[in-house]
Each structure stands twice: as C-alpha cells, then as structure tokens.
Design an enzyme around this catalytic site. Sequence first.
Site, PDB file in Angstrom:
ATOM      1  N   LYS A 174      25.884  40.434   5.110  1.00  0.00           N
ATOM      2  CA  LYS A 174      27.422  40.170   5.345  1.00  0.00           C
ATOM      3  C   LYS A 174      27.627  40.331   6.789  1.00  0.00           C
ATOM      4  CE  LYS A 174      28.678  40.849   0.736  1.00  0.00           C
ATOM      5  NZ  LYS A 174      29.650  41.822  -0.252  1.00  0.00           N
ATOM      6  N   ILE A 192      38.312  37.782  -0.575  1.00  0.00           N
ATOM      7  CA  ILE A 192      39.256  37.823   0.463  1.00  0.00           C
ATOM      8  C   ILE A 192      38.940  36.134   1.442  1.00  0.00           C
ATOM      9  CG2 ILE A 192      39.767  38.965   2.110  1.00  0.00           C
ATOM     10  CD1 ILE A 192      38.350  41.678   1.390  1.00  0.00           C
TER      11      ILE A 192
HETATM   12  N1  HSE Z   1      26.936  43.298  -4.750  1.00  0.00           N
HETATM   13  C1  HSE Z   1      28.400  42.216  -3.892  1.00  0.00           C
HETATM   14  C2  HSE Z   1      28.839  43.772  -3.671  1.00  0.00           C
HETATM   15  C3  HSE Z   1      28.267  41.497  -4.265  1.00  0.00           C
HETATM   16  O1  HSE Z   1      29.409  44.538  -4.421  1.00  0.00           O
HETATM   17  O2  HSE Z   1      29.775  43.577  -2.608  1.00  0.00           O
HETATM   18  C4  HSE Z   1      29.655  40.895  -3.732  1.00  0.00           C
HETATM   19  O3  HSE Z   1      28.749  40.224  -2.674  1.00  0.00           O
END
Ligand code: HSE
Length: 438
Positions: free
Chosen positions: A204, A135
């Site tokens: 994130k 995205i």
């Molecule tokens: N392990 C991460 C997820 C990979 O499942 O979102 C993508 O950042």
Amino acid sequence: MGARIGVGLLGLGTVGGGVASILLSPQERHPLVADLELIRVAVRDLQRPRPVDLSPEQLTTDPQTVVEDPRVDVVVEVIGGIEPARSLILAAIKAGKSVVTANKAVIARHGGEIAQAAAAAGVYVLIEAAVGGGIPIIEPLKQSLGGNRINRVSGIINGTTNYILTRMADEGAAYEDVLAEAQRLGYAEADPAADVDGLDAADKIAILSTLAFGGGVDRQSIPTEGISRLQGEDVDYARQLGYGVKLLAVAERMATSEASAEALALSLRVQPTLVPSHHPLAGVQGVNNAILVEGDPIGQVMFYGPGAGAGPTASAVVADILNIAGIRQASGGDGRLDPLLAAGSWRSCSLVDPGNVRQRHYVRFNTQDAPGVIGRIGGCFGDRDISIQSIVQFNASSAGAEIVVITHEVDQRRMDEALAAIRALPEVSGLAAHLGCL
Ligand code: HSE
Ligand code: NDP
C-alpha cells in the site's frame, strides 16, 4: 435513468459480497447506482453460501467468460493475489473494458504494466479500495491534492494489525486469538502473513508513494518489518514512557542533495513504531486506518476511517464504478481519458540507501544489573554523536536487567554502528528489540 452500465464481478468473498449487496439494493443511494447492472460473477466454489441472491446463470467458475461477456462494461477484480488476477485485468483492458480492483498486491507489483496497457486501450483502472479500505485516499491524492508538492505520506494502513495491536494493548488479548478474530471478520488477507509481516502495508505504501511522488519504486526493496516479532513488554514499556506502538508505513522525499538528476530520491519503510500518545495517529484504534499527507502549501491533512471489511471496502469499489459510469454516460465512452482520473506516472523515483535514513529509535537491551552499564551504553551512543532522549532501566534483578533507550533523530548507519559497539560490551547479553519512534 441513464444508459445501463454492465458490471462483471470477479470474486464474491468479503469484498465482492459487499459490492454485490450495494449494487442489488440501489434505493436511497446516488441515482447512478440504479444504472449499474450486475451481469455475471465468477467464484471458485458454486456451492458456497452467498450473502446475495443470484441466479444460477449469473454465477460461473470461469472468470474469463465474465471478462469476455459483451454485456459487461466494467470488470471488478476482487479475487486477490497475483495470478490469475493480473492476467484477467490485462484481458479486460484488452477487451476495451475499464477495471476496478481492490487488489494492492497486484497493483504494487504490476501497476506500471497495467497502467500502460490501460492508457494504450483508452480505459480506466481505478484502485480506491486498494489502500485504506473505505477511506477516500487514492482519488484525493490524484485529484484534490494535485496542486501540492507532497513531502511525506505516512500512516496506519493495515487494519488487521491495528486491530490486533489495539486489542492486545487494551484487553491483553492473545495475539493468536485476535488474529483468528480478524480473519473471521474478513479483515485479514487470504494468507494473513501478508498482514502481520508488513507486506500488505508495504504494497500500500508503494502505491501511495507512486501517486504522491509521480513515479514507482522497486517494491521488493522497501525495508519491511511487521508485528509478528513485536513483544508485549515493548508495548508495555512504550506505554509507561508515554507512547503507543503502531505499525507505520512511511514514504518521504529526501533532501535535494540526495536526489540524482534522473530520479527523485525517496525513503519508504514499514515498521512497528512508537507514536507519542498526543499524536493524532496514536488515537487510531481497531480496524481503523489513518493516512497523514504532508505537502506544500496544504501543510498536514489526515484521512481517517475503517481500513478493512466488506462494507467499507465495497463503498470504495462502488465509488470507482460510479466514476467510470458517470464519465461513460456523459461522454458516451469516446475513448478520451480524464488525465486526473487516469493518473499515470510522470517521473522516475528511486529509494535511497537505507543507511542514510534519519529517524528516532527505540531499543531494548538485555544486560547484567551491574554498576556503570548505563554509562557504557550511553558512551557508545555519545561516541558516535547520537543524542539520547531517554534511557531507563526496567526489571532489574539478580538475573539481569532490561535497558530501554530512545534516541533523538539519527541516521541508520550511525545507529547500526552504535548497536554493534553496545552488543560487544561484556555486560550486554543482547539487543532484545529495535523499533522506530516518531
Ligand atoms: N488485510 C487488509 C487489512 C485488508 O487488514 O488492512 C484491507 O486492505
Ligand atoms: P476473499 O477470499 O473473501 O474472496 C475472494 C473471492 O474470489 C472468493 O469469492 C473466491 O471464490 C474468488 N476466487 C478466488 N480465486 C478465484 C478464481 N481463480 N476464479 C474465480 N473466483 C475466484 O477475499 P477478499 O474479498 O477479502 O479480498 C479480495 C481482494 O480485495 C484482495 O485483493 C484483498 O487484498 C482486497 N481487499 C480486501 C479487503 C478486506 O477487508 N477483506 C479490504 C481491501 C482490499 P469462492 O468464494 O468460491 O472461494
């Protein structure tokens, strides 16, 4: 054809393999892809089968030689983890090379140090793949939404946990089996505890928050809960009450009175959350992610798509390489940085006391099935001026009952006081679950 841009790849696993596949098959893609030349690739194990054909000279187990190779203009770090990733990124910057990385763990913890080094060296560090897989969300936050005052960024930003929750809810699949499948499909982190304990989502949301609000917060202080303690009955009760359960990450600006003169006050959190079935985030299924950005004057805008996996993540990595290649070809790499693409922090932000954070709550108590229990639980909330949206008893039998309460919005401090009072009631044997609720 423009000037060739040499790419050095650190890692040839799920993401690295996807990137190499794109670079080695430029046909029918943007013409600039054909100008990207995959020079060298670092791996751990030279014997492992690879998804692309590379000459023995292209592969090495020494990532430093990739960073130092004079033919390499852009270093792509898709090894993962903190070290040696951090040192390799800093070494590439020191060598005057721009860096593309999908590594949210290193950016969430060392992003400030890396951004400073990049600014001093006049190179870019681009991270589109670090949040939301395929995205586009990083560049939109840095560029397309730059005219807005962002108030809130929230969403589903871990593909593995959304894949697990979806398959458990739709098929009644067992948690361990679906997690193993997510690992096989390349969605999960090297240590999948990062996914299921919410740490990846916390990395994130820390990154999104820095971009949305212009300054970083202390990553370790983000209240974080994953799905590993989530129980099937809560998913079931939530469904009966008209909700789905999602692992949500939230970053929001607090009321002006909460902000000190020096720092913008923010609340960040990651927690399993009940989402009303009509809400746009409730329809996000499988490995897909969605990020809802709320700002002034745009209102709400949602970004949706595949949040993990080789192809989608490689799409984001290659977009970053192309951005750097395009600028390099246009300017000849004169060292002047595009301020929107480089996107440094411009103010300080701090996390508010979690006790002041207001939201709706879902709680489930184990109780005796005795007259008046619901009234006494309701009283503990009412005494603290906490308004209840619904209170429902499930599974009443001689062995006991389960009472589920969904509150209206209340601050965490008052909620904790009410929960302490309820736990002290003789008819209540325990607080079995406590989730957020949109
Ligand atoms: N392990 C991460 C997820 C990979 O499942 O979102 C993508 O950042
Ligand atoms: P993988 O484990 O699949 O790949 C890691 C690669 O790095 C492997 O090729 C491995 O070599 C190589 N490697 C590891 N350590 C070293 C080292 N010291 N020196 C040289 N090579 C090394 O990871 P992913 O591709 O899944 O993830 C890479 C990064 O991308 C991580 O930061 C992850 O969080 C991020 N990411 C992953 C997504 C996904 O869907 N998988 C999505 C978005 C981001 P070898 O193959 O020989 O073992």
